[in-house]
Design an enzyme around this catalytic site. Sequence first.
Site, short mmCIF file in Angstrom:
data_model
loop_
_atom_site.label_atom_id
_atom_site.label_comp_id
_atom_site.label_asym_id
_atom_site.label_seq_id
_atom_site.Cartn_x
_atom_site.Cartn_y
_atom_site.Cartn_z
CB THR A 46 4.73 -0.46 13.37
OG1 THR A 46 3.47 -0.77 13.95
CG2 THR A 46 5.79 -1.32 14.06
CD GLN A 71 -2.88 -1.05 2.41
OE1 GLN A 71 -4.07 -0.84 2.27
NE2 GLN A 71 -2.34 -1.22 3.61
CE1 TYR A 105 5.03 -5.63 11.72
CE2 TYR A 105 3.64 -4.61 13.40
CZ TYR A 105 4.27 -4.56 12.17
OH TYR A 105 4.14 -3.44 11.38
CB ALA A 150 7.26 -4.35 6.99
CE1 TYR A 151 6.35 -13.31 8.23
CE2 TYR A 151 5.19 -12.07 9.95
CZ TYR A 151 5.43 -13.26 9.27
OH TYR A 151 4.76 -14.41 9.65
CB THR A 152 2.62 -6.32 7.86
OG1 THR A 152 2.09 -6.90 6.66
CG2 THR A 152 3.62 -5.22 7.50
CD1 TRP A 184 -3.58 1.19 14.04
CD2 TRP A 184 -5.68 1.91 14.14
NE1 TRP A 184 -4.03 0.98 15.32
CE2 TRP A 184 -5.32 1.41 15.42
CE3 TRP A 184 -6.96 2.44 13.97
CZ2 TRP A 184 -6.19 1.40 16.50
CZ3 TRP A 184 -7.83 2.45 15.05
CH2 TRP A 184 -7.45 1.93 16.29
#
Length: 285
Positions: free
Chosen positions: A100, A11, A124, A59-61, A146
């Site tokens: 984050t 995104q 995470y 990123a690994y999200t 978010w």
Amino acid sequence: MKVLITGAKGQLGGALRRTAPDSTLITALDAEQCDLTDSGALREKVASENPDILINAAAYTAVDKAESEEELARSINADAVGVMANALDQSGGKLVHVSTDFVFDGTSPLAYQPEDQKAPVSAYGRTKAEGEGHLRAGDLLVRTAWVYEAGGANFVRTMIRLMKERDELNVVVDQIGAPTLATGLAQTIWALVGRGAEGTYHHSDAGVASWYDFAVAISEEALALGLIDTKPRIRPIATEEYPTPAQRPAFSLLDCSKTRMVLADEPVHWRENLRRMLKEEKALG
């Protein structure tokens, strides 16, 4: 200015490409073009591109999955950041890293300042916090929360799908933060880069919400735009009623006043950006 962007298909990666200043020469990489778990290949890619700026939007999200895949999450969220920084040491480039709200434990009574102590409560969050530790003096760290965008995989689109399928939804009411439109985040990143900003900054949309508040707003705005035919009943529930493998911070609102002061701009309220996103979603069909 030559800019390398990782996470091209995400995104934020897409938003960064769409909002890039005309003066930038962009190379955008996705996971298929550059595997962040392959340190050697990543180092070679950064060296060959030799960017002035590397914006790490990858990123690994998968927050819950990270509880059982912490080493994989660490290789992407932390180790790869160290490789990028090391590779840029050789070329003199600058690293812009996106992190984050999950680096905080959620126990603060006030919105988190950029320099507040990190205390992640999930795998995470731990791996993202470790990634921040690889940044050098002169690099730029931007924390957000978010994130959503039209056409992306996010809470807004998930809610709309469920609202079409169900008459009633349960949504957590005791996790507090602020939604963030990826386009606005991208614009802030470019503005900070343009001003040569260094150190840590926060960006999210203005206002405060729980996931329940966000879901209610989505239902109202989606109904007004004809994205759903009827508004379902949305029931507020406690986090303990919706157990997940990963613990979430109960309060992760980010204080963005430093960012707004440096950029001398006005924040956009999350509800306004939600309306904007849903109009774009409708246009996508």
